[in-house]
Design a protein around this motif. Structure first.
Motif, PDB file in Angstrom:
ATOM      1  N   ASP A 133       0.826  -1.201   0.000  1.00 37.28           N
ATOM      2  CA  ASP A 133       0.000   0.000   0.000  1.00 37.28           C
ATOM      3  C   ASP A 133       0.864   1.256   0.000  1.00 37.28           C
ATOM      4  N   ILE A 134       1.912   1.233   0.842  1.00 41.17           N
ATOM      5  CA  ILE A 134       2.802   2.398   0.894  1.00 41.17           C
ATOM      6  C   ILE A 134       3.408   2.633  -0.483  1.00 41.17           C
TER       7      ILE A 134
ATOM      8  N   PHE B 140       2.402   1.730  -3.473  1.00 41.06           N
ATOM      9  CA  PHE B 140       1.535   2.166  -4.552  1.00 41.06           C
ATOM     10  C   PHE B 140       0.973   3.559  -4.374  1.00 41.06           C
ATOM     11  N   VAL B 141       0.907   4.046  -3.138  1.00 40.35           N
ATOM     12  CA  VAL B 141       0.357   5.392  -3.017  1.00 40.35           C
ATOM     13  C   VAL B 141       1.455   6.436  -3.067  1.00 40.35           C
ATOM     14  N   PHE B 142       2.574   6.153  -2.437  1.00 44.35           N
ATOM     15  CA  PHE B 142       3.611   7.181  -2.375  1.00 44.35           C
ATOM     16  C   PHE B 142       4.683   7.061  -3.452  1.00 44.35           C
TER      17      PHE B 142
ATOM     18  N   THR C 221       4.768   5.542  -6.339  1.00 44.02           N
ATOM     19  CA  THR C 221       4.403   5.712  -7.739  1.00 44.02           C
ATOM     20  C   THR C 221       4.345   7.188  -8.075  1.00 44.02           C
TER      21      THR C 221
END
Lengths: 329, 351
Positions: free
Chosen positions: A311-312, A314-316, A318
């Protein structure tokens, strides 16, 4: 002496603040709290709604997933020992219908995030390439529709059963005496210790409502209403040489299936209001929580940690790699 | 990336929570509705952990009810009594919300009598302490509040799992450590113990191998599970020969023996009809209602139950063939070669 000194210092401080017109630290703290509370006040209902929407499927799904643990023995099959137990077995095949949960293994903990990441990246690039994600939406919607009908009907059926059990419980306590409701006899009978002094009641309503003596017609109607979920349709189908089936359908199954079907059709063809999306989301999570289990706490922790890192990333990250805006409003 | 995908796909993979609408300063109209989004993964993944915690609570509840019982030795050689652990029978805890509400302990306006919490806990087998469940829910709520706080302060999308995972995992960990039950928690497993059938087939005995969702052995096991779970309801008959010929077939002598054993044990066959008579048989029946025509019948039932507690009145009240006064709820649709043959036991006798 001490109290005099205390009052003197307080007097001096207040005099100081009155003269210099500056606020003390405590007052400032309160002031900033009040200011921020006023600022977020319009968002409080949104956030509360969010929190409750997240907790609701977890709470209900977790409770619905309860089944016989390994430290308990199987109930003996001599259920039909005494007539009084008839009221308790709602369903003869209740124990047989419990679905086996799919367990996850440690190797899944590695495969899951990788697979999810690839899916997400793939979808992202497809969306970018297609410009208009209409077809993709349609395909995915119909793909989800089948599971959607199943899961929403399950949610609605269980909700109906909960409401029914709240209005017509099988046991209740009133005035210190426990009553057991027997629908075949159409009486609420007090349980043993007080059985001698207290007469059985005729009303199917629980608690204090049973003290009201209702006219015979209404009583009969209420008892029939109470029995509705138990009146099952037994369907036997035998197609020679191919298949034989024997299934029980209860009215709540039919009603929940009809509503779920209507909801999914509306969602796919007409419009997608936010509350319908939420309903489908609840259905999916409710059903998934009953079908999937991490088997052990260790495996679960492994899966959660792997997805935490995913999750980290893919949100930050990328954002860093693809210059993708974090928040497009 | 995630935000784009979540916003572009209209599939129900997220929950939409409406934000308060803002008014455009220039035109004075309301701006289009914005929503706060929460992905379903953020609910399901911590959710399976919380579900596991609740099942672990139930497990602990029954574990504490286990007793050591001295059992007399089965073989006459040993003189000692062996000690076995005897487990308590499982009472279903599902669907008890109504009961719990109407038999709870807090005094209210409607229930002036107070049952002590201990009284309720001890006497009610369907209530159990939910320590780990409440702890993990608390961790989840804390994580969610942290997410909302971060989202509000930074004004951009936050990965909710970033806050939820430590919330749930740390709360479970610390609860177990404080209660000195970490060993129990770590060793708790929901893996299904292989039944005897599997052992006969010689399937792989290593429990950890091939347990992954993605393995082929898993697919096979799933099919077997599905078949066994629906075999009570649905039976897929082989497509080969006629059933009459099958009996004489040597390769299916097992089936013949099964039939014999069935008849001996008086097990009711799948349908109580003659299967060879029909091509398609569909029967839709409704279970008998407990409706009584008049008071006399009710009195009769009362007396019947009070008199004998034997199995007789069970048969009369619970079986399908119970006489229903005035109700005929049978719908039989049969397409049969021989219409004259009436399947036995399908008609209800109205007494």
């Amino acid at each position: 002496m001490h109290s005099g000194f205390l009052t003197y210092t307080i007097f001096k401080i207040t005099r100081q603040s009155a003269i210099m017109s500056s606020t003390g630290p405590l007052a400032e703290a309160f002031g900033s709290i009040a200011f921020n509370l006023a600022r977020i006040q319009p968002y409080i209902p949104t956030y509360t709604h969010l929190l409750l929407s997240a907790l609701f499927p977890i709470f209900t799904g977790a409770h619905a997933s309860l089944s016989r643990p390994s430290s308990a023995a199987k109930p003996e099959k001599s259920k039909k020992k005494s007539g009084s137990d008839l009221e308790d077995d709602e369903d003869e095949d209740e124990t047989e219908n419990t679905q086996q949960m799919e367990g996850l293994s440690p190797s899944d903990a590695i495969i899951f995030p990788v697979l999810a990441g690839c899916t997400l990246a793939g979808l992202y690039f497809i969306i970018k390439w297609l410009q208009d994600p209409d077809i993709l939406n349609k395909v995915l919607n119909w793909y989800f529709a089948v599971f959607g009908v199943f899961s929403i009907s399950r949610l609605l059926r269980d909700a109906m059963q909960v409401v029914h059990s709240l209005i017509f419980p099988s046991r209740y306590v009133n005035d210190g005496i426990e009553y057991k409701v027997k629908s075949r006899l159409r009486r609420a009978v007090p349980v043993q210790p007080d059985a001698n002094e207290v007469a059985p009641r005729t009303s199917p309503l629980p608690g204090i409502f049973a003290m009201v003596t209702l006219p015979r017609g209404i009583n009969t109607v209420l008892w029939s209403l109470r029995d509705i979920p138990k009146r099952k349709l037994r369907v036997k189908l035998d197609i020679r040489k191919i298949l034989r089936a024997k299934i029980h359908i209860a009215p709540q199954d039919i009603l929940s299936f009809a509503i779920a079907q209507a909801a999914v059709m509306y969602f796919n063809t007409v419009d997608k209001p936010w509350w319908l999306t939420n309903l489908m989301g609840f259905g999916f999570s409710y059903t998934t929580l009953q079908l999937m289990s991490p088997t052990t706490f260790g495996t679960g922790a492994l899966i959660l940690s792997a997805l935490f890192l995913y999750d980290i990333y893919f949100v930050f990250f990328t954002y860093v790699l693809y210059r993708q805006k974090l928040f497009n409003c | 990336m995630m935000v784009t995908v979540a916003k572009s796909l209209d599939v129900p993979i997220k929950l939409l929570i409406p934000r308060p609408t803002e008014i455009d300063e220039e035109t004075g109209e309301e701006k289009p509705q914005k929503h706060a989004m929460l992905g379903l993964g953020d609910i399901v993944l911590p959710g399976i952990m919380i579900g596991l915690a609740l099942r672990f609570d139930l497990f602990l509840f029954y574990l504490r009810k286990q007793k050591k019982v001295a059992v007399s030795p089965k073989d006459k050689d040993s003189s000692e009594n062996s000690i076995e652990t005897k487990s308590e029978e499982y009472v279903s805890v599902l669907g008890r919300w109504g009961e719990h509400y109407w038999t709870r302990s807090q005094p209210t306006v409607f229930f002036p009598y107070r049952r002590s919490r201990k009284d309720v806990m001890n006497n009610d087998a369907t209530r159990f302490p939910k320590v780990y469940f409440i702890a993990s829910m608390g961790g989840y709520v804390t994580g969610m509040i942290a997410t909302l706080f971060a989202m509000h302060v930074s004004d951009h999308a936050q990965p909710a799992l970033l806050y939820l995972v430590p919330g749930v995992l740390l709360s479970l960990f610390f609860t177990a450590v404080f209660r000195s039950e970490f060993g129990l928690m770590w060793n708790y497993s929901e893996a299904v113990v292989d039944s005897d059938e599997h052992k006969k087939e010689g399937s792989e005995t290593d429990p950890l191998k091939n347990k992954s969702i993605f393995s082929m052995a898993r697919q096979k096991r799933q099919m077997e599970k599905i078949e066994s779970s629906i075999s009570d309801s649905i039976e897929i008959v082989e497509l080969s020969d006629d059933s009459a010929q099958k009996v004489e077939n040597i390769s299916s002598t097992e089936r013949k023996e099964d039939e014999k054993i069935e008849k001996e044990q008086q097990k009711p066959s799948f349908f109580s009809i003659d299967e060879n008579q029909h091509v398609i048989f569909l029967s839709v029946t409704m279970s008998p209602s407990s409706y009584v025509a008049n008071e006399k019948e009710l009195e009769r039932r009362h007396k019947a139950i009070e008199k004998d507690d034997s199995d007789n009145e069970i048969d009369s009240l619970s079986s399908d063939e119970a006489p229903i006064l005035g109700n005929k709820t049978n719908i039989d649709i049969t397409t049969s070669k021989k219409d004259a043959v009436e399947p036995a036991g399908k008609r209800r006798r109205v007494k």
